[in-house]
Design a protein around this motif. Structure first.
Motif, PDB file in Angstrom:
ATOM      1  N   GLY A  73       0.815  -1.208   0.000  1.00 15.16           N
ATOM      2  CA  GLY A  73       0.000   0.000   0.000  1.00 15.16           C
ATOM      3  C   GLY A  73       0.849   1.259   0.000  1.00 15.16           C
ATOM      4  N   PRO A  74       1.775   1.392   0.963  1.00 10.35           N
ATOM      5  CA  PRO A  74       2.638   2.585   0.967  1.00 10.35           C
ATOM      6  C   PRO A  74       3.512   2.680  -0.288  1.00 10.35           C
ATOM      7  CG  PRO A  74       2.728   1.434   3.075  1.00 10.35           C
ATOM      8  CD  PRO A  74       2.009   0.532   2.131  1.00 10.35           C
ATOM      9  N   ARG A  75       3.925   1.547  -0.827  1.00  7.32           N
ATOM     10  CA  ARG A  75       4.783   1.563  -2.018  1.00  7.32           C
ATOM     11  C   ARG A  75       4.036   2.141  -3.221  1.00  7.32           C
ATOM     12  NH1 ARG A  75       8.841  -2.023  -2.377  1.00  7.32           N
ATOM     13  NH2 ARG A  75       8.969  -1.526  -0.167  1.00  7.32           N
ATOM     14  N   LEU A  76       2.764   1.824  -3.358  1.00  8.63           N
ATOM     15  CA  LEU A  76       1.964   2.363  -4.458  1.00  8.63           C
ATOM     16  C   LEU A  76       1.802   3.874  -4.321  1.00  8.63           C
ATOM     17  CD1 LEU A  76      -0.748  -0.420  -4.725  1.00  8.63           C
ATOM     18  CD2 LEU A  76       0.984   0.115  -6.436  1.00  8.63           C
ATOM     19  N   THR A  77       1.620   4.329  -3.085  1.00 12.22           N
ATOM     20  CA  THR A  77       1.542   5.775  -2.858  1.00 12.22           C
ATOM     21  C   THR A  77       2.842   6.455  -3.274  1.00 12.22           C
ATOM     22  OG1 THR A  77      -0.042   5.509  -1.053  1.00 12.22           O
ATOM     23  CG2 THR A  77       1.223   7.556  -1.099  1.00 12.22           C
ATOM     24  N   GLU A  78       3.973   5.842  -2.937  1.00  8.33           N
ATOM     25  CA  GLU A  78       5.275   6.391  -3.324  1.00  8.33           C
ATOM     26  C   GLU A  78       5.427   6.438  -4.847  1.00  8.33           C
ATOM     27  OE1 GLU A  78       8.012   3.797  -1.400  1.00  8.33           O
ATOM     28  OE2 GLU A  78       7.454   4.430   0.628  1.00  8.33           O
ATOM     29  N   LEU A  79       4.962   5.383  -5.524  1.00 10.59           N
ATOM     30  CA  LEU A  79       5.071   5.353  -6.984  1.00 10.59           C
ATOM     31  C   LEU A  79       4.217   6.454  -7.617  1.00 10.59           C
ATOM     32  CD1 LEU A  79       4.994   1.502  -7.616  1.00 10.59           C
ATOM     33  CD2 LEU A  79       6.861   3.043  -8.232  1.00 10.59           C
ATOM     34  N   GLN A  80       3.017   6.650  -7.089  1.00  9.66           N
ATOM     35  CA  GLN A  80       2.181   7.707  -7.646  1.00  9.66           C
ATOM     36  C   GLN A  80       2.849   9.070  -7.482  1.00  9.66           C
ATOM     37  OE1 GLN A  80      -1.139   9.054  -5.432  1.00  9.66           O
ATOM     38  NE2 GLN A  80      -2.390   9.537  -7.235  1.00  9.66           N
ATOM     39  N   GLN A  81       3.438   9.303  -6.316  1.00  9.85           N
ATOM     40  CA  GLN A  81       4.120  10.573  -6.081  1.00  9.85           C
ATOM     41  C   GLN A  81       5.346  10.718  -6.984  1.00  9.85           C
ATOM     42  OE1 GLN A  81       4.863  10.266  -1.881  1.00  9.85           O
ATOM     43  NE2 GLN A  81       2.776  10.888  -1.308  1.00  9.85           N
ATOM     44  N   GLN A  82       6.034   9.604  -7.238  1.00  9.25           N
ATOM     45  CA  GLN A  82       7.226   9.636  -8.084  1.00  9.25           C
ATOM     46  C   GLN A  82       6.894  10.086  -9.508  1.00  9.25           C
ATOM     47  OE1 GLN A  82       9.334   5.895  -8.129  1.00  9.25           O
ATOM     48  NE2 GLN A  82      10.537   6.413  -9.948  1.00  9.25           N
ATOM     49  N   PHE A  83       5.724   9.641 -10.005  1.00  8.35           N
ATOM     50  CA  PHE A  83       5.368   9.947 -11.397  1.00  8.35           C
ATOM     51  C   PHE A  83       4.207  10.952 -11.485  1.00  8.35           C
ATOM     52  CE2 PHE A  83       7.214   5.642 -11.584  1.00  8.35           C
ATOM     53  CZ  PHE A  83       8.220   5.857 -12.520  1.00  8.35           C
ATOM     54  N   ALA A  84       4.008  11.734 -10.425  1.00  9.11           N
ATOM     55  CA  ALA A  84       2.841  12.624 -10.355  1.00  9.11           C
ATOM     56  C   ALA A  84       2.767  13.619 -11.504  1.00  9.11           C
ATOM     57  CB  ALA A  84       2.836  13.358  -9.016  1.00  9.11           C
ATOM     58  N   ASP A  85       3.895  14.132 -11.974  1.00  2.00           N
ATOM     59  CA  ASP A  85       3.897  15.159 -13.021  1.00  2.00           C
ATOM     60  C   ASP A  85       4.431  14.633 -14.348  1.00  2.00           C
ATOM     61  OD1 ASP A  85       6.478  14.777 -12.220  1.00  2.00           O
ATOM     62  OD2 ASP A  85       6.969  16.901 -11.955  1.00  2.00           O
ATOM     63  N   GLN A  86       4.296  13.292 -14.578  1.00  4.50           N
ATOM     64  CA  GLN A  86       4.870  12.706 -15.792  1.00  4.50           C
ATOM     65  C   GLN A  86       3.817  11.983 -16.638  1.00  4.50           C
ATOM     66  OE1 GLN A  86       8.820  10.858 -15.345  1.00  4.50           O
ATOM     67  NE2 GLN A  86       8.709  11.371 -13.151  1.00  4.50           N
ATOM     68  N   SER A  87       2.559  12.434 -16.589  1.00  7.79           N
ATOM     69  CA  SER A  87       1.498  11.883 -17.424  1.00  7.79           C
ATOM     70  C   SER A  87       1.283  10.388 -17.181  1.00  7.79           C
ATOM     71  CB  SER A  87       1.795  12.123 -18.921  1.00  7.79           C
ATOM     72  OG  SER A  87       0.661  11.855 -19.708  1.00  7.79           O
ATOM     73  N   VAL A  88       1.262  10.011 -15.894  1.00  9.57           N
ATOM     74  CA  VAL A  88       1.026   8.619 -15.491  1.00  9.57           C
ATOM     75  C   VAL A  88      -0.164   8.595 -14.539  1.00  9.57           C
ATOM     76  CG1 VAL A  88       1.970   6.563 -14.389  1.00  9.57           C
ATOM     77  CG2 VAL A  88       3.475   8.070 -15.714  1.00  9.57           C
ATOM     78  N   ALA A  89      -1.122   7.727 -14.806  1.00  7.14           N
ATOM     79  CA  ALA A  89      -2.286   7.567 -13.929  1.00  7.14           C
ATOM     80  C   ALA A  89      -2.209   6.233 -13.202  1.00  7.14           C
ATOM     81  CB  ALA A  89      -3.574   7.635 -14.745  1.00  7.14           C
ATOM     82  N   PHE A  90      -2.618   6.239 -11.930  1.00  9.06           N
ATOM     83  CA  PHE A  90      -2.676   5.018 -11.129  1.00  9.06           C
ATOM     84  C   PHE A  90      -4.138   4.729 -10.792  1.00  9.06           C
ATOM     85  CE2 PHE A  90       1.727   5.975 -10.778  1.00  9.06           C
ATOM     86  CZ  PHE A  90       2.371   4.789 -10.454  1.00  9.06           C
ATOM     87  N   ILE A  91      -4.526   3.458 -10.934  1.00 10.79           N
ATOM     88  CA  ILE A  91      -5.871   3.013 -10.601  1.00 10.79           C
ATOM     89  C   ILE A  91      -5.762   1.750  -9.755  1.00 10.79           C
ATOM     90  CG2 ILE A  91      -8.089   2.204 -11.489  1.00 10.79           C
ATOM     91  CD1 ILE A  91      -7.409   3.579 -14.138  1.00 10.79           C
ATOM     92  N   GLY A  92      -6.508   1.697  -8.654  1.00 13.13           N
ATOM     93  CA  GLY A  92      -6.601   0.483  -7.855  1.00 13.13           C
ATOM     94  C   GLY A  92      -7.954  -0.164  -8.061  1.00 13.13           C
ATOM     95  N   ILE A  93      -7.981  -1.475  -8.213  1.00 11.76           N
ATOM     96  CA  ILE A  93      -9.242  -2.198  -8.398  1.00 11.76           C
ATOM     97  C   ILE A  93      -9.332  -3.300  -7.351  1.00 11.76           C
ATOM     98  CG2 ILE A  93     -10.611  -3.653  -9.944  1.00 11.76           C
ATOM     99  CD1 ILE A  93      -9.414  -2.220 -12.298  1.00 11.76           C
ATOM    100  N   ASN A  94     -10.469  -3.333  -6.652  1.00 15.34           N
ATOM    101  CA  ASN A  94     -10.725  -4.394  -5.678  1.00 15.34           C
ATOM    102  C   ASN A  94     -11.842  -5.278  -6.211  1.00 15.34           C
ATOM    103  OD1 ASN A  94     -12.346  -5.594  -3.331  1.00 15.34           O
ATOM    104  ND2 ASN A  94     -10.447  -4.985  -2.323  1.00 15.34           N
ATOM    105  N   SER A  95     -11.506  -6.533  -6.521  1.00 10.46           N
ATOM    106  CA  SER A  95     -12.476  -7.484  -7.069  1.00 10.46           C
ATOM    107  C   SER A  95     -12.884  -8.538  -6.056  1.00 10.46           C
ATOM    108  CB  SER A  95     -11.887  -8.165  -8.315  1.00 10.46           C
ATOM    109  OG  SER A  95     -11.508  -7.219  -9.286  1.00 10.46           O
ATOM    110  N   ASN A  96     -12.385  -8.436  -4.829  1.00  4.22           N
ATOM    111  CA  ASN A  96     -12.674  -9.434  -3.800  1.00  4.22           C
ATOM    112  C   ASN A  96     -14.132  -9.377  -3.365  1.00  4.22           C
ATOM    113  OD1 ASN A  96     -10.157 -10.582  -3.614  1.00  4.22           O
ATOM    114  ND2 ASN A  96      -9.493  -9.338  -1.870  1.00  4.22           N
ATOM    115  N   THR A  97     -14.809 -10.509  -3.434  1.00  2.00           N
ATOM    116  CA  THR A  97     -16.185 -10.552  -2.956  1.00  2.00           C
ATOM    117  C   THR A  97     -16.271 -10.344  -1.451  1.00  2.00           C
ATOM    118  OG1 THR A  97     -18.206 -11.888  -2.975  1.00  2.00           O
ATOM    119  CG2 THR A  97     -16.141 -13.068  -2.627  1.00  2.00           C
ATOM    120  N   GLN A  98     -15.164 -10.636  -0.723  1.00  2.00           N
ATOM    121  CA  GLN A  98     -15.183 -10.535   0.734  1.00  2.00           C
ATOM    122  C   GLN A  98     -14.869  -9.137   1.251  1.00  2.00           C
ATOM    123  OE1 GLN A  98     -12.856 -12.107  -1.078  1.00  2.00           O
ATOM    124  NE2 GLN A  98     -10.905 -12.368  -0.020  1.00  2.00           N
ATOM    125  N   ASP A  99     -14.463  -8.206   0.372  1.00  2.00           N
ATOM    126  CA  ASP A  99     -14.086  -6.858   0.807  1.00  2.00           C
ATOM    127  C   ASP A  99     -15.230  -5.878   0.567  1.00  2.00           C
ATOM    128  OD1 ASP A  99     -11.619  -7.808   1.492  1.00  2.00           O
ATOM    129  OD2 ASP A  99     -10.581  -7.033  -0.275  1.00  2.00           O
TER     130      ASP A  99
END
Length: 700
Positions: A73-99
């Protein structure tokens, strides 16, 4: 060392949360991802086309309870911040029926995720993209074709947590795409928990959760898979289980859960945590049949777990330190050591002890060692007072059996922490119960076969190291605990009896450093004097060992996990009862009186003496040395043979045994100096002469 571990899931998890090394580069995948529309946990509707202005889109499938998804989780946040101004979008998808959306919101808040987290109800997007695990990443180019698919980086593997990332797979792929280059490593094997998909077929069959599966989980899993315990999700109800079924089957089939590594061909163990073949078959069939719930009225009663001490109320409790220890959100936390003063001004006899984690979510295991006065603090080659691991049991000795702890001893807490994705604090503790010396019948002894002089060559995958322990008296074997570090591969205990017969006592063909298990025999095993315990350890110092810190390094003995150890711990008790005095028989010469001899100490000659007294066929006495008097033990005469032993205080844990023939003026034979803890001894001749002023008596 410790007792350990029946689990149960940090299991379904650490097991799961992880997999294998990256696959080699192959031709770049070009699968097109079609547009989709999903709602976020905040209620807003998002489409892939909403990011049409971005050159790169990173889609990550996530689960809220999977240990690896938490760590990343924290690593994904770091990656988004790393590429924040470089035309990169991050999307998270939760497909778990239990969540649920609430759990997804908590996940986003905990890890400060600011990119959209979308709920894939019915796992339609996961099916379309053929996603299987959490976390699993798809990096899309400007045409929304998949140019990278796999894991985020290579820091974590099955049972492995590296100190640092060796390759940032996603970051490298994104940088290459932004630079207009082909992705150099387009595919790696995803690692993590299976996505909990909606079942598309109606549950069928006679095997149901209520009638069959709940009882198995109650017995094998829920001790750790319940609220407040170390497992990342509960398994206490039917609704808890749904969504985790594929993960459960995987870890059972891979024999990662419950953690138990002994070869069933050798020995029977009281704490054997394995599922039976019948239990496994029931679980497999139940999952295959769509997991019928059954009649809730037929559910077994839930197990009851003690919320307090499992031993009697302790006479004394020790915390590992005054202030809590801070466990970081991610990364590797090497063993932490905390020394505790006991304040004991006399020898203590302990019949019960229990180590308790303050924060079960991050405490993987605890080992509490005894540090006798004058010994250095940090060493695994010492007596263990008590240990804790998920599913382990406390020390509870019965029938007058106790562990003797010398006056002035301290305690050493060895703490193994497992980060769970967000910063935590822990102040674990241990309690002990004392027994009066007069009530002690036998002392439990910690023995070990140890080799500290090995050198493991670099880039070797099956290096053998051996160690031996020789029994110098008849004893009963209670338990065995093999101990190695990250390069440990396999471990075996073998008994070589005085007649040459050999027997495998314990075989661990697949050692796992993450689980420091104690294998407790179902029944104590008699080991006759003269038996050798031969221990063989195999080490994998190759690049094929994913836990190996550095395969190019020659490895030696050391306390830290990146170094190595080779110890075969085992617990014993004497065959004979301490309360039963030894009686002499057929006495031909009465030894009562003073006996003296000269001993060389460097260039000097030192005179020492032995005072003996025979009364009612009970032989007693005192050995008078330059370091002070020592009372003799286990003294007996049989005909003209005299045997006894002393335990010099300056050599803690050592025994000086005497075996000689006596006549009216002289005792002549052998003295043997033995360090019983490691089974090593050395003999030398010994002659004592009756002092001139001593009475001479004969009982011929």
């Amino acid at each position: 060392m410790g007792n350990l571990m029946s689990m149960r899931l940090w299991l379904c998890l650490v097991a799961v949360a992880i997999c294998v090394p990256a696959l080699g580069a192959e031709s770049a995948p070009a699968k097109l991802v079609e547009d989709f529309k999903l709602r976020s946990h905040l209620g807003r509707e998002w489409s892939l086309s909403d990011f049409a202005d971005k050159k790169v889109v990173v889609i990550t499938f996530l689960g809220t309870e999977c240990p690896l998804a938490k760590l990343y989780g924290p690593r994904l946040t770091e990656l988004q911040q790393q590429f924040a101004d470089q035309s990169v979008a991050f999307i998270g998808i939760n497909s778990n029926t239990q969540d649920s959306n609430t759990e997804l919101s908590n996940y986003a808040e905990r890890y400060k995720i600011r990119f959209p987290l979308l709920k894939d109800v019915g796992n339609h997007v996961a099916d379309a993209m053929q996603a299987e695990r959490t976390p699993e990443v798809f990096v899309l180019d400007e045409d929304r074709k998949v140019r990278y698919h796999g894991r985020i980086d290579n820091q974590y593997g099955v049972g492995v947590s590296r100190d640092t990332v060796q390759r940032h797979h996603v970051a490298v792929a994104v940088e290459e795409l932004l630079a207009g280059k082909p992705v150099s490593l387009p595919k790696t094997k995803p690692v993590g928990c299976y996505i909990g998909r909606v079942k598309k077929s109606k549950p069928t069959g006679e095997i149901t959760y209520s009638n069959h599966i709940a009882a198995i989980f109650n017995k094998r899993c829920v001790e750790c898979h319940r609220d407040g315990e170390i497992a990342p999700f509960p398994l206490t109800s039917y609704d808890d289980v749904i969504g985790w079924e594929e993960t459960i089957v995987e870890v059972i089939e891979d024999q990662r859960m419950p953690p138990w590594f002994a070869n069933p061909a050798h020995g029977e163990f009281r704490n054997d945590a394995r599922l039976s073949e019948e239990e496994k078959s029931l679980i497999y069939k139940w999952v295959k049949n769509g997991m019928p719930a059954g009649d809730p009225a037929k559910l077994p009663a839930p197990p009851k777990f003690s919320e307090g001490w499992r031993i009697p109320k302790p006479d004394q409790v020790f915390h590992m330190r005054e202030e809590p220890f801070t466990v970081p959100a991610q990364g590797v936390v090497d063993y932490q050591y905390f020394v505790v003063e006991t304040g004991w001004d006399e020898d203590k006899y302990i019949y019960a002890a229990e180590a308790r984690p303050d924060n079960t979510s991050v405490v993987h295991h605890i080992l509490v060692y005894i540090i006798p006065p004058g010994e250095r603090a940090k060493s695994d080659a010492r007596d263990v007072l008590v240990g804790y691991a998920p599913g382990s049991t406390p020390v509870q000795l019965r029938d007058g059996i106790a562990l003797k702890v010398p006056v002035g001893s301290r305690l050493l807490f060895q703490m193994h922490y497992t980060p769970n994705g967000y910063e935590q604090h822990d102040r674990s503790y241990a309690g002990v119960c004392f027994i009066d010396k007069k009530d002690v019948t036998k002392l439990r002894k910690g023995r070990l076969a140890i080799n500290t002089r090995f050198r493991i060559p670099p880039n070797t995958d099956n290096h053998s190291v051996t160690a031996d322990y020789q029994f110098h008296r008849d004893e009963s074997l209670l338990a065995m605990t093999p101990h190695m570090h990250l390069r440990g591969k396999a471990f075996r205990y073998e008994a070589i009896y005085p007649d040459g017969k050999k027997e495998v006592l314990l075989d661990v063909p697949k050692y796992d450093f993450n689980w420091q298990l104690k294998y407790i025999l179902d029944k104590p095993k008699r080991i006759p004097k003269g038996t050798t315990i031969h221990c063989t350890a195999l080490f994998d110092n190759s690049k094929e060992n994913p836990a190996n810190p550095d395969p190019n390094k020659k490895v030696r003995w050391g306390d830290q996990s990146w170094e190595e150890m080779m110890i075969g711990f085992f617990d014993t008790i004497p065959i004979e009862d301490n309360k039963q005095p030894k009686l002499s028989k057929n006495v031909e010469i009465d030894p009562t009186g003073e006996w003296s001899w000269e001993r060389s100490v460097g260039l000097k000659k030192v005179e020492e003496s032995l005072s003996l007294k025979l009364e009612d066929n009970k032989l007693s006495g005192v050995l008078n040395t330059q370091n002070g008097p020592i009372e003799i033990e286990d003294a007996v005469i049989d005909g003209r043979r005299i045997t006894f032993q002393v335990k010099p205080a300056q050599f803690r844990g050592a025994v000086l045994g005497f075996d000689a023939q006596i006549d009216t003026a002289e005792i002549k034979g052998q003295a043997t100096f033995t360090i019983e803890k490691v089974g090593k001894s050395q003999s030398f001749p010994w002659v004592a002469r009756r002092s001139e002023n001593s009475d001479k008596k004969s009982n011929k």
